[in-house]
Design an enzyme around this catalytic site. Structure first.
Site, short mmCIF file in Angstrom:
data_model
loop_
_atom_site.label_atom_id
_atom_site.label_comp_id
_atom_site.label_asym_id
_atom_site.label_seq_id
_atom_site.Cartn_x
_atom_site.Cartn_y
_atom_site.Cartn_z
N GLU A 227 -5.10 -5.44 -0.86
CA GLU A 227 -5.54 -6.55 -0.01
C GLU A 227 -5.27 -7.99 -0.89
OE1 GLU A 227 -9.16 -6.47 2.18
OE2 GLU A 227 -8.46 -4.94 3.57
N GLU A 335 -6.00 0.63 6.73
CA GLU A 335 -7.32 0.39 7.23
C GLU A 335 -7.28 0.24 8.59
OE1 GLU A 335 -9.68 -2.24 4.59
OE2 GLU A 335 -8.98 -1.18 2.80
#
Ligand SMILES: *[C@@H]1O[C@H](CO)[C@@H](O)[C@H](O)[C@H]1NC(C)=O
Ligand SMILES: CC(=O)N[C@H]1CO[C@H](CO)[C@@H](O)[C@@H]1O
Length: 401
Positions: A227, A335
């Site tokens: 991320e 995710e």
């Protein structure tokens, strides 16, 4: 998992656009729960992609919804993902090559550097790995913290801390000895020791060194950075491309996963600039995929157990799915997470239906998250009784195996 105000604005814009008259090319025009416009602009036809999502596609094809057919047996092979048409998504599904869970623990205690094993951080539990391989899952995403692997005193190009590396290898080998895949992933948001990692050569060297440690294990997957955010998409792309190239100079041939900026969100793949930047992604070995993340609560952060709607999953992954198809790229939804209630169960299923009815552009997905220290966290899928075990696992994940 993080969110941005920008993402929220993008979502708001999306909902506003859905009240316009005829829908533009590639916009949603139907699906379970859809209350917006169902006609498309001239030259486009509302076409059902699956039960959850109809889209304005070019041409004047049939706009009839998909028919439900009975399931047929599929042949399984270790290297190809089988397709099947059944009632789950109302369309032909291509099953995931990689389907599993995140295994948190080694990245915990991020303010405690290096921290104490067993107090500030922990390694995933072998019994958790046993549980999920027993359920038929075959991939485990294992976050770790860069500052523990490459101490700040020497930086990311320095020597690895042998104890932490040994801990990582122990759990990786446990996973791969069972025939499953281990995704190794620095959970660092493109930061190191409080500063943005901006030296592409250093980042490439880090990954060359890691590849040299793991290149002999064919079941290890390299996830280059968790991320990235607050950094221009083009800058992140350049760092990822440099690392892909350097990994290949070691002779490592395993799958590489790259992530984009803006927390690599699927729903913001275009608005974040990732779509434009990552269109150039290449790999000498042609074994790279783009990892995206997607949560289903209002701000997309995965911090609420309430989902926006039963179809929000399908809606939020659709744009990225179109982009993968158009650009001939592969995706991995690294995710996804949501609460254990009727709306969220349906929303997760809608997302996974969209992924599996996209003609194979999505090679896999993993739930956030398992791990021994989650306690009563609403997305914990840690056995024996993590919150997601009772409903999410049987109702929203196992049907997609
Ligand atoms: C799981 O069971 C243990 C022991 O009964 C309990 O302490 C814990 O709170 C439970 N976890 C969840 C998520 O319900
Ligand atoms: C909302 C939430 O539970 N966030 C957690 C996500 O995982 C990191 C560790 O990787 C935790 O620090 C966060 O609290």
């Amino acid at each position: 998992m993080k969110s941005t105000f920008a993402s929220f604005v993008a979502a708001a814009a999306f909902f506003v656009s859905s009240v316009h008259a005829a829908q533009p090319l590639y916009a949603q025009c139907g699906g379970i729960g859809w209350t917006g416009e169902t006609t498309c602009v001239s030259g486009a036809t509302c076409t059902a992609l699956n039960e959850y999502y109809s889209q304005c596609l070019a041409g004047s094809g049939s706009s009839t919804p998909p028919t439900t057919t009975t399931s047929k047996p599929t042949t399984t092979s270790p290297t190809t993902a089988p397709s099947s048409t059944d009632s789950l998504c109302g369309a032909t599904r291509t099953k995931f090559t990689y389907f599993g869970v995140n295994e948190s623990g080694a990245e915990f205690g991020e303010t405690k550097i290096p921290g104490v094993l067993g107090t500030d951080y922990t390694w995933p539990s072998p019994t958790s790995i046993d549980y999920f391989t027993g359920q038929g899952f075959n991939v485990f995403r294992i976050p770790f913290l860069l500052e523990r692997l490459t101490p700040p005193s020497t930086g990311i190009t320095g020597a690895f801390d042998s104890t932490y590396l040994s801990g990582l290898k122990t759990i990786v080998n446990y996973v791969t000895n069972k025939g499953a895949y281990a995704i190794i992933e620095p959970h660092n948001y493109m930061r190191f020791n409080g500063a943005v990692i901006s030296d592409n050569n250093a980042f490439a060297t880090l990954w060359k060194n890691l590849a040299n440690e793991f290149k002999s294990n064919s079941h290890v997957i390299f996830d280059l950075m968790n991320e990235p955010n607050g950094i221009d998409a083009g800058v992140v792309y350049q760092a990822m491309q440099a690392a892909v190239n350097s990994i290949r100079t070691t002779g490592a041939t395993q799958l590489i996963l790259v992530e984009g900026t803006s927390w690599t969100g699927a729903w913001t793949w275009t608005s974040s600039g990732n779509a434009a930047a990552f269109a150039s992604l290449s790999d000498p070995n042609n074994n790279v995929a783009i990892e995206m993340h997607q949560y289903l609560d209002s701000d997309g952060s995965g911090t609420s157990d309430q989902c926006v709607s039963a179809t929000i999953g399908a809606e939020r992954v659709q744009d990225a799915t179109n982009w993968l198809k158009t650009n001939n790229k592969k995706g991995f939804l690294g995710e996804i997470g949501a609460g254990s209630n009727d709306v969220c169960v349906a929303a997760v299923k809608s997302a996974l239906c969209t992924l599996q009815t996209a003609g194979g552009v999505w090679i896999g997905a993993s739930w956030w998250a398992a791990g021994p220290w989650w306690g009563t966290y609403f997305q914990s899928i840690e056995p024996p009784n993590g919150t997601s075990i009772s409903r999410i696992l049987p109702e929203a994940l196992k049907p997609f195996m």
